[in-house]
Design a protein around this motif. Structure first.
Motif, mmCIF file in Angstrom:
data_model
loop_
_atom_site.group_PDB
_atom_site.id
_atom_site.type_symbol
_atom_site.label_atom_id
_atom_site.label_comp_id
_atom_site.label_asym_id
_atom_site.label_seq_id
_atom_site.Cartn_x
_atom_site.Cartn_y
_atom_site.Cartn_z
ATOM 1 N N ASN A 144 0.831 -1.213 0.000
ATOM 2 C CA ASN A 144 0.000 0.000 0.000
ATOM 3 C C ASN A 144 0.857 1.251 0.000
ATOM 4 O O ASN A 144 0.542 2.243 -0.670
ATOM 5 N N SER A 145 1.944 1.231 0.720
ATOM 6 C CA SER A 145 2.806 2.409 0.861
ATOM 7 C C SER A 145 3.706 2.628 -0.338
ATOM 8 O O SER A 145 4.266 3.718 -0.502
ATOM 9 N N ARG A 202 10.538 4.026 -1.860
ATOM 10 C CA ARG A 202 10.476 4.831 -0.635
ATOM 11 C C ARG A 202 11.882 5.122 -0.107
ATOM 12 O O ARG A 202 12.163 6.228 0.381
ATOM 13 N N LEU A 240 4.650 7.802 1.847
ATOM 14 C CA LEU A 240 3.568 7.108 1.164
ATOM 15 C C LEU A 240 3.587 7.485 -0.309
ATOM 16 O O LEU A 240 3.528 8.667 -0.650
ATOM 17 N N TYR A 263 4.121 11.548 -3.955
ATOM 18 C CA TYR A 263 4.369 11.036 -2.606
ATOM 19 C C TYR A 263 3.979 12.065 -1.555
ATOM 20 O O TYR A 263 3.897 13.267 -1.810
ATOM 21 N N ILE A 323 1.049 9.796 8.309
ATOM 22 C CA ILE A 323 1.144 8.877 7.165
ATOM 23 C C ILE A 323 0.283 7.643 7.401
ATOM 24 O O ILE A 323 -0.364 7.135 6.475
ATOM 25 N N THR A 369 -2.603 6.547 4.915
ATOM 26 C CA THR A 369 -2.519 5.216 4.309
ATOM 27 C C THR A 369 -3.834 4.452 4.485
ATOM 28 O O THR A 369 -4.236 3.691 3.593
ATOM 29 N N SER A 410 -2.815 0.804 -4.214
ATOM 30 C CA SER A 410 -1.403 1.157 -4.354
ATOM 31 C C SER A 410 -1.218 1.920 -5.654
ATOM 32 O O SER A 410 -2.019 1.776 -6.582
#
Length: 400
Positions: A77-78, A84, A106, A258, A266, A270, A279
């Motif tokens: 999901n992130s 990242r 995220l 992002y 976050i 999320t 996602s």
């Protein structure tokens, strides 16, 4: 009897079919003109706010290769962990700020989703969010959709469209929850100085307010330095930093952005992201990794080219009689059209119909945008020069 009762309910159901929040939204003032120019030939568009460059091939190729390898499933999901991590590395190297890629970053479907998530995660019904006017078209709409109330701080050409901390503070009430800023700015091209941002940070800290800082145009600055709001002293814990790949890497259609913020925020964003998006697109995330790793030279090349265009269009607008201050960021010029006596919408529509040049009326960006039009110079020099010729002819015809 049941049939009669159902019949009686239909009118009231239809009347209340659309939510009150949605009714409050105005149709995008930008899209109206895009729809109009789509039916015309020979139009020079200074309206679309996106790079005229294609995505650099090595970035696209990374996504193509991932598809060939069958990498088409959902990601976390992130977002992909490597993306990242690369985003955290970029923010550290560029602005000296530390964020944990496993809890404070995220990946979203463009900065548009990041903005929406931030508003919905933070705002309670009736909360007020202070923002500059003019501003990007989605700012007030996202606040309204989250149940909040947008509060405008007027800016003007005389102040280079920079919002003043004192003006923000004067509008703070017991209902104020956050300050929303976006610099470099769309539609004005304004860039805030470090000291002015520090002043806003002090106001936010003094009144315990969140700051949502939209920095999608951070890399597109000319002759000045961009100050990342989250890098200022003492504001990390009350700042949501929004960024992405659309503008600097010519990746608008990839829809990858992002949000960076403290872990609690976050996590809340999320939750919403999980239920609405799942996602960000997997190939777009792969392309974004490549952009961060190897795309710097492409960014510098595009910025240099935009700067050449910027100087030409600002000089040209002033020469034809449309007063235009010098923007130092993004890829927009925001000239005044008051010398024609027209509203910004009338000017834009007549210019399109008579000279086939598309610009966006400033009124699309708020009350303080009236009297201006947005001209995007992310187009070729040849088209910019021809557009200036046509606009010069138009202004000469209608100047009061």
């Amino acid at each position: 009897m049941k049939k009669s009762g159902l019949t009686q309910k239909h009118p009231s159901l239809k009347e209340g079919l659309i939510s009150e929040r949605t009714k409050r939204l105005s149709p995008s003032g930008i899209r109206k003109f895009f729809d109009l120019l789509a039916s015309m030939e020979g139009v020079i568009s200074l309206g679309v706010g996106e790079p005229d460059y294609p995505t650099p091939w090595h970035i696209s190729e990374a996504a193509v290769k991932s598809l060939e390898r069958g990498y088409t499933m959902y990601t976390s999901n992130s977002g992909i962990p490597e993306l990242r991590q690369e985003t955290a590395k970029y923010l550290k190297e560029k602005y000296g700020i530390d964020y944990d890629p496993f809890g404070e970053i995220l990946m979203t479907v463009g900065v548009s989703e990041a903005l929406d998530l931030a508003m919905r995660a933070i705002i309670n019904p009736g909360d007020e969010v202070i923002m500059p006017d003019p501003h990007y078209v989605a700012y007030d709409s996202c606040v309204i959709l989250a149940g909040g109330e947008p509060v405008m701080v007027p800016t003007s050409q005389e102040s280079s469209f920079e919002v003043d901390a004192g003006d923000i503070e004067a509008r703070i009430t017991g209902k104020t929850k956050a300050i929303l800023i976006g610099y470099p700015a769309n539609p004005t091209g304004a860039v805030m100085s470090r000291q002015k941002l520090i002043n806003i940070a002090e106001v936010a800290k003094r009144h315990h307010l969140m700051v949502i800082s939209d920095e999608i145009y951070a890399r597109l600055v000319y002759g000045v330095e961009h100050t990342c709001f989250a890098s200022l002293p003492g504001v990390r814990e009350n700042t949501v930093l929004l960024g992405g790949f659309s503008k600097a890497y010519a990746m608008t259609g990839w829809r990858i952005g992002y949000a960076v913020a403290p872990r609690e925020i976050i996590a809340a964003m999320t939750k919403i992201h999980q239920y609405t998006i799942m996602s960000a697109p997997t190939p777009a995330q792969v392309a974004a990794i490549e952009a961060l790793k190897t795309g710097e030279s492409n960014v510098l090349e595009m910025v240099e080219d935009y700067n050449r265009r910027r100087l030409i269009i600002v000089k040209g607008l002033n020469e034809i009689g449309l007063s235009c201050y010098e923007p130092h960021g993004a890829f927009y010029a925001f000239p005044s059209i008051t010398c024609t006596g027209m509203s910004s919408e009338e000017f834009s529509e007549k210019l399109l119909l008579e000279e086939k040049v598309a610009v966006v009326p400033g009124s699309a960006f708020g009350l303080c945008g009236e009297g201006y039009v947005r001209c995007c110079y992310a187009t070729s020099l040849a088209e910019i020069e021809e557009a200036l010729t046509r606009m010069g002819r138009f202004v000469k015809k209608y100047r009061k």
